[in-house]
Design an enzyme around this catalytic site. Sequence first.
Site, short mmCIF file in Angstrom:
data_model
loop_
_atom_site.label_atom_id
_atom_site.label_comp_id
_atom_site.label_asym_id
_atom_site.label_seq_id
_atom_site.Cartn_x
_atom_site.Cartn_y
_atom_site.Cartn_z
N GLY A 104 8.75 10.11 2.73
CA GLY A 104 8.04 10.02 4.01
C GLY A 104 7.68 8.57 4.33
O GLY A 104 8.42 7.63 4.01
N SER A 105 6.51 8.38 4.90
CA SER A 105 6.15 7.07 5.45
C SER A 105 5.98 5.97 4.42
O SER A 105 5.99 4.79 4.77
CB SER A 105 4.87 7.20 6.28
OG SER A 105 5.09 8.02 7.41
N THR A 106 5.80 6.32 3.13
CA THR A 106 5.73 5.25 2.13
C THR A 106 7.05 4.48 2.06
O THR A 106 7.07 3.33 1.62
CB THR A 106 5.39 5.81 0.73
OG1 THR A 106 6.37 6.78 0.34
CG2 THR A 106 4.01 6.45 0.72
N LYS A 162 8.64 3.43 4.60
CA LYS A 162 8.73 2.50 5.74
C LYS A 162 8.56 1.05 5.32
O LYS A 162 9.01 0.14 6.00
CB LYS A 162 7.68 2.87 6.79
CG LYS A 162 7.96 4.19 7.49
CD LYS A 162 6.82 4.62 8.40
CE LYS A 162 7.14 5.97 9.05
NZ LYS A 162 6.01 6.51 9.83
N SER A 193 1.86 4.08 11.32
CA SER A 193 2.90 4.91 10.70
C SER A 193 3.76 5.61 11.75
O SER A 193 4.00 6.82 11.68
CB SER A 193 2.28 5.94 9.76
OG SER A 193 3.22 6.42 8.83
#
Length: 572
Positions: free
Chosen positions: A288-290, A292, A344
């Site tokens: 997921g967003s980690t 990014k 995010s």
Amino acid sequence: MPHRRLHAGLLVIAFVMIIFTGRLLQLQGVDSTVYAADAHAQYLHKVTLPAQRGEILDRNGAVLADTVNAFDITGDPLVATGSTTTSPWTMAGKLAPLLGVNQFTLVSDLTGKNQFVYLAHQVTPQVEKQVLALKLPGISAESTNKRVYPAGDVAANVLGFVGSDGKGLGGLEYQYQTTLSGKDGHLTVELGHNGQVIPDGVGSGDAAIPGQGIELTLDRDIQWKAQQAIAAQVKVTGAAGGSVIVMQPRTGAILAMATVPTFDPANPGDAPAQDRGNAALSDVFEPGSTNKVITMSAAIDSGVLTPMSPIDVPPTLVRANKVFHDAESHGLEHLTLAGVLAESSNIGTILASEKVGVTRLYSYLEAFGLGQPSGLDFPGESQGILDPLKSWSPSQQYTVPFGQGLSVNALQVATVYSTIADGGVRVEPSLVKGFISSDGSIKPAAAPTQTRVVSESTATQVESMLEAVTTDQGTAPEARIPGYRVAGKTGTAQRVDPTCGCYRGYTASFVGFAPADNPQLVVLVVLDNPINGHYGGSIAAPVFKDVMSFALESEKIPPTGTTPPVIKLSLP
């Protein structure tokens, strides 16, 4: 004719006597040594002298796994059944309460056709004395060892466990079986007619060679805190499980690797097999967003964007015949690249990745260590899933930048953020600090491999962007620690359910480091399929704060006293 019959009879008798005399001379003279040796051999018994298994220590010398003296209780069924003073049933009745073995099971063992049988393994010296004090025919004891774990379940999923034969079957106990086990010795002893060892009988053999010990990078106290914190949050959120990793970014040393559920390494059979593994290394999930942070690092390091580059983020974005949304509905937003990360935004991350290009982004994903072994060589470790670029679906070039369409394990995520915290240098993670010789000296483990992934300038800029995540404008204000500058990132990813091959539930995470301007520690928190809440900023960030606060205090790391930079997250 009677005298002829008499002579014939005497000749027959003389012939028989000659045969008997010859046989007697053969037995007592020529073959006496052989038969004596065979008879003597029936009273000899070869005993294994188990090697002392090496201990496992934490980095400060606290014992996590040790070996103590124990005994195996043995029996000779032929002696037991042939005894005129007692019966196998009576013997079993006396032994059962001492050995904790069913009386019927003992009777079956003691009435078998073998001359040697194990009745119980690894009993304490106290029990051994009680058994031998009974002076039961055919019952004896052999010296052996028993593995114990003084800290209970602390680091159980890292340490692993051993089987009843003393061999490692999981975790580090299995990985370093050859190092820890040493070499067994042997002793030949003489038994009396009642099966007991004759004290002055024959005794010969080879001494056992003890195994080496291992000193880990783990810190027992930080490990304990990490386990307590994640276990409590798993219970509160109703999650299926969770993991916490604490690392030193500059050395790659893992100070804690906690997973829930866990087990008692002294009694591994009491727990399901799936609880005895190390989920932080074996279980994979979409980050997921980690993820990014890799896209942002690639954009800055390749020179196509800066933290202040404007990104116009529309309410939706159509790519590869799919409509992409952000977690929260919004109108047109005018963000900076830093604002995209702080809020995010999936859409903003896709737009940034298009500036990077899919081929260049893929090279950064590999450089950060995704889709590759960590270097620990830990049993059951997964290298995650990063499909070859040529096999990506049309949508993957848009989903991978924000952490969907690839899978990682927890350590891989922690290592990505350790790379940023270490000024752009990836240090291979490690669990073993050194090996302990028989004289007590410690041979350091090989130095970890270091690889520059992004420039120091890029890492500094990304760090400042991650610090904005913990502000009131970011997604994780709950990760802030009074007095310290904290940088980090939330992750709220859809969870792949293997039972249906579909998305069902969430994986919530937070990963960060402190002090942000002089990183000393990285902490990652992952919660698998939480029921009561699912946003990383609300349920994973508080665990990060709890564990990081404890670790900073334990390591005596003071605040830097500096003021964080003010970064624009949005533009007019």
